[in-house]
Motif scaffolding. Sequence first.
Motif, PDB file in Angstrom:
ATOM      1  N   TYR A   7     -11.325  -3.301  -1.639  1.00 32.72           N
ATOM      2  CA  TYR A   7     -10.126  -2.756  -2.308  1.00 32.72           C
ATOM      3  C   TYR A   7      -9.503  -3.801  -3.229  1.00 32.72           C
ATOM      4  N   LEU A   8      -9.430  -5.047  -2.774  1.00 35.80           N
ATOM      5  CA  LEU A   8      -8.879  -6.124  -3.600  1.00 35.80           C
ATOM      6  C   LEU A   8      -9.802  -6.438  -4.778  1.00 35.80           C
ATOM      7  N   HIS A   9     -11.101  -6.327  -4.557  1.00 38.69           N
ATOM      8  CA  HIS A   9     -12.059  -6.496  -5.658  1.00 38.69           C
ATOM      9  C   HIS A   9     -11.795  -5.470  -6.758  1.00 38.69           C
ATOM     10  N   LEU A  10     -11.483  -4.247  -6.350  1.00 32.72           N
ATOM     11  CA  LEU A  10     -11.216  -3.178  -7.316  1.00 32.72           C
ATOM     12  C   LEU A  10      -9.815  -3.267  -7.918  1.00 32.72           C
TER      13      LEU A  10
ATOM     14  N   ARG B 226       3.863  -2.060   1.441  1.00 39.15           N
ATOM     15  CA  ARG B 226       3.449  -0.943   2.307  1.00 39.15           C
ATOM     16  C   ARG B 226       2.702   0.113   1.508  1.00 39.15           C
ATOM     17  N   GLU B 227       3.209   0.436   0.324  1.00 41.40           N
ATOM     18  CA  GLU B 227       2.566   1.459  -0.497  1.00 41.40           C
ATOM     19  C   GLU B 227       1.197   0.997  -1.003  1.00 41.40           C
ATOM     20  N   ALA B 228       1.110  -0.279  -1.342  1.00 43.30           N
ATOM     21  CA  ALA B 228      -0.139  -0.806  -1.902  1.00 43.30           C
ATOM     22  C   ALA B 228      -1.252  -0.875  -0.877  1.00 43.30           C
ATOM     23  N   PHE B 229      -0.896  -1.164   0.394  1.00 44.26           N
ATOM     24  CA  PHE B 229      -1.930  -1.474   1.386  1.00 44.26           C
ATOM     25  C   PHE B 229      -1.977  -0.509   2.567  1.00 44.26           C
ATOM     26  N   LYS B 230      -1.331   0.631   2.458  1.00 36.43           N
ATOM     27  CA  LYS B 230      -1.436   1.585   3.564  1.00 36.43           C
ATOM     28  C   LYS B 230      -2.847   2.168   3.606  1.00 36.43           C
ATOM     29  N   GLU B 231      -3.278   2.576   4.782  1.00 30.29           N
ATOM     30  CA  GLU B 231      -4.656   3.022   4.983  1.00 30.29           C
ATOM     31  C   GLU B 231      -5.056   4.123   4.017  1.00 30.29           C
ATOM     32  N   ALA B 232      -4.183   5.110   3.827  1.00 24.17           N
ATOM     33  CA  ALA B 232      -4.524   6.244   2.961  1.00 24.17           C
ATOM     34  C   ALA B 232      -4.805   5.780   1.536  1.00 24.17           C
ATOM     35  N   THR B 233      -4.033   4.811   1.061  1.00 22.06           N
ATOM     36  CA  THR B 233      -4.219   4.298  -0.300  1.00 22.06           C
ATOM     37  C   THR B 233      -5.550   3.561  -0.423  1.00 22.06           C
ATOM     38  N   VAL B 234      -5.847   2.708   0.561  1.00 20.90           N
ATOM     39  CA  VAL B 234      -7.083   1.921   0.531  1.00 20.90           C
ATOM     40  C   VAL B 234      -8.304   2.839   0.573  1.00 20.90           C
ATOM     41  N   PHE B 235      -8.334   3.767   1.512  1.00 22.75           N
ATOM     42  CA  PHE B 235      -9.511   4.622   1.661  1.00 22.75           C
ATOM     43  C   PHE B 235      -9.680   5.575   0.483  1.00 22.75           C
ATOM     44  N   ALA B 236      -8.570   6.032  -0.094  1.00 21.86           N
ATOM     45  CA  ALA B 236      -8.662   6.907  -1.276  1.00 21.86           C
ATOM     46  C   ALA B 236      -9.263   6.157  -2.454  1.00 21.86           C
ATOM     47  N   ALA B 237      -8.876   4.893  -2.627  1.00 28.39           N
ATOM     48  CA  ALA B 237      -9.404   4.086  -3.735  1.00 28.39           C
ATOM     49  C   ALA B 237     -10.896   3.833  -3.559  1.00 28.39           C
ATOM     50  N   LEU B 238     -11.332   3.546  -2.322  1.00 24.27           N
ATOM     51  CA  LEU B 238     -12.745   3.288  -2.073  1.00 24.27           C
ATOM     52  C   LEU B 238     -13.576   4.559  -2.243  1.00 24.27           C
ATOM     53  N   LYS B 239     -13.036   5.667  -1.794  1.00 19.41           N
ATOM     54  CA  LYS B 239     -13.744   6.945  -1.936  1.00 19.41           C
ATOM     55  C   LYS B 239     -13.933   7.294  -3.408  1.00 19.41           C
ATOM     56  N   LYS B 240     -12.904   7.034  -4.211  1.00 17.25           N
ATOM     57  CA  LYS B 240     -12.964   7.321  -5.650  1.00 17.25           C
ATOM     58  C   LYS B 240     -14.087   6.547  -6.323  1.00 17.25           C
TER      59      LYS B 240
ATOM     60  N   SER C 139     -16.831   5.683  -4.788  1.00 19.50           N
ATOM     61  CA  SER C 139     -18.056   5.979  -4.025  1.00 19.50           C
ATOM     62  C   SER C 139     -18.493   4.810  -3.151  1.00 19.50           C
ATOM     63  N   ILE C 140     -17.521   4.054  -2.644  1.00 15.81           N
ATOM     64  CA  ILE C 140     -17.814   2.973  -1.707  1.00 15.81           C
ATOM     65  C   ILE C 140     -17.721   3.544  -0.300  1.00 15.81           C
ATOM     66  N   ASN C 141     -18.741   3.290   0.504  1.00 16.29           N
ATOM     67  CA  ASN C 141     -18.837   3.906   1.824  1.00 16.29           C
ATOM     68  C   ASN C 141     -17.782   3.359   2.770  1.00 16.29           C
ATOM     69  N   ALA C 142     -16.722   4.123   2.972  1.00 16.45           N
ATOM     70  CA  ALA C 142     -15.673   3.744   3.920  1.00 16.45           C
ATOM     71  C   ALA C 142     -15.106   5.027   4.503  1.00 16.45           C
ATOM     72  N   SER C 143     -15.404   5.305   5.749  1.00 20.40           N
ATOM     73  CA  SER C 143     -14.990   6.548   6.384  1.00 20.40           C
ATOM     74  C   SER C 143     -13.664   6.367   7.114  1.00 20.40           C
ATOM     75  N   LYS C 144     -12.646   7.063   6.630  1.00 15.11           N
ATOM     76  CA  LYS C 144     -11.340   7.007   7.294  1.00 15.11           C
ATOM     77  C   LYS C 144     -11.440   7.583   8.704  1.00 15.11           C
ATOM     78  N   GLN C 145     -12.297   8.607   8.880  1.00 11.71           N
ATOM     79  CA  GLN C 145     -12.461   9.219  10.202  1.00 11.71           C
ATOM     80  C   GLN C 145     -12.977   8.200  11.213  1.00 11.71           C
ATOM     81  N   PHE C 146     -14.005   7.424  10.843  1.00 13.59           N
ATOM     82  CA  PHE C 146     -14.559   6.439  11.767  1.00 13.59           C
ATOM     83  C   PHE C 146     -13.546   5.339  12.051  1.00 13.59           C
ATOM     84  N   PHE C 147     -12.803   4.947  11.031  1.00 18.92           N
ATOM     85  CA  PHE C 147     -11.770   3.920  11.231  1.00 18.92           C
ATOM     86  C   PHE C 147     -10.734   4.408  12.236  1.00 18.92           C
ATOM     87  N   GLN C 148     -10.330   5.672  12.121  1.00 17.86           N
ATOM     88  CA  GLN C 148      -9.339   6.225  13.053  1.00 17.86           C
ATOM     89  C   GLN C 148      -9.901   6.337  14.471  1.00 17.86           C
ATOM     90  N   LEU C 149     -11.194   6.679  14.587  1.00 18.89           N
ATOM     91  CA  LEU C 149     -11.818   6.728  15.911  1.00 18.89           C
ATOM     92  C   LEU C 149     -11.843   5.340  16.547  1.00 18.89           C
TER      93      LEU C 149
END
Length: 257
Positions: A107-110, A133-147, A149-159
């Motif tokens: 995320y920081l690379h991007l 908080r806005e810059a580094f909240k989980e939803a923001t990070v995972f949305a940026a990686l998904k956009k 196409s970097i493999n990061a599953s929010k579901q697995f992280f939550q599990l």
Amino acid sequence: MESQSLGLSLLARMEQDVCRCQRDGSMAFLWRHFDRSLAFYYRALTAMLERHTNSEADKQFWEAYFWLAMKCLANFRSIGILVERGWHGSSYPLLRSMYADTSMIWYLHLNPHLLKLWLDEDESTYQKSKEYREAFKEATVFAALKKESINASKQFFQLLSKSAHGSGWGIRFFTQGGRLSMRPFPSVEHMAIALPLASGLALDLVRLGMLRLSGNSDTAMSQLEEELHDLTGELAPLFCAASGLLGAGVGDQSPAG
């Protein structure tokens, strides 16, 4: 004191028995890949430490990268020790930590404009700074990686997060066939999840470091890149199987008393 020593000796003997079973059993190939990946990760980090540039443009990135990479090294090694000795449940919070750290450095690379904000965090920044908080909240990070196409599953992280929280569902990470155990135990299922996931996260972090160094490659780095390619190729089916097991829910049953 004597009873305490006897208890510790008994646990140590049980750990040794589990270790032999884990290392020499039908899943020994998982350990071979894990050990090779851990050794490679250490060598790759050492090589990048020697070759990274301290130009103004890269200095903040590499500072963040090596902080998170060293943390991942400790967790990577610790996961192997815990799984080898049969204390599987405690490996999952460390996997969560590796997942978070690998996602963060991508995320920081991007988003290099956020590096200073991340590096300047102190013990109260999260509570005081809405920008942080806005810059580094989980939803923001995972949305940026998904956009990207970097493999990061929010579901697995939550599990994985459930293993670190006081979660009734998450206790299954610590079970043996759905039952709580007061002793270390061998487990094909836990091995098949924890070892490939840890290796995959570590190799992904190395991949980013090599991407950043792609213009400064030499013979030694080229050899490391080839080794990374080989390890990643061998890992692909193991990582896929581990993700499937995690997604299906660790443990065959709900915890039983």
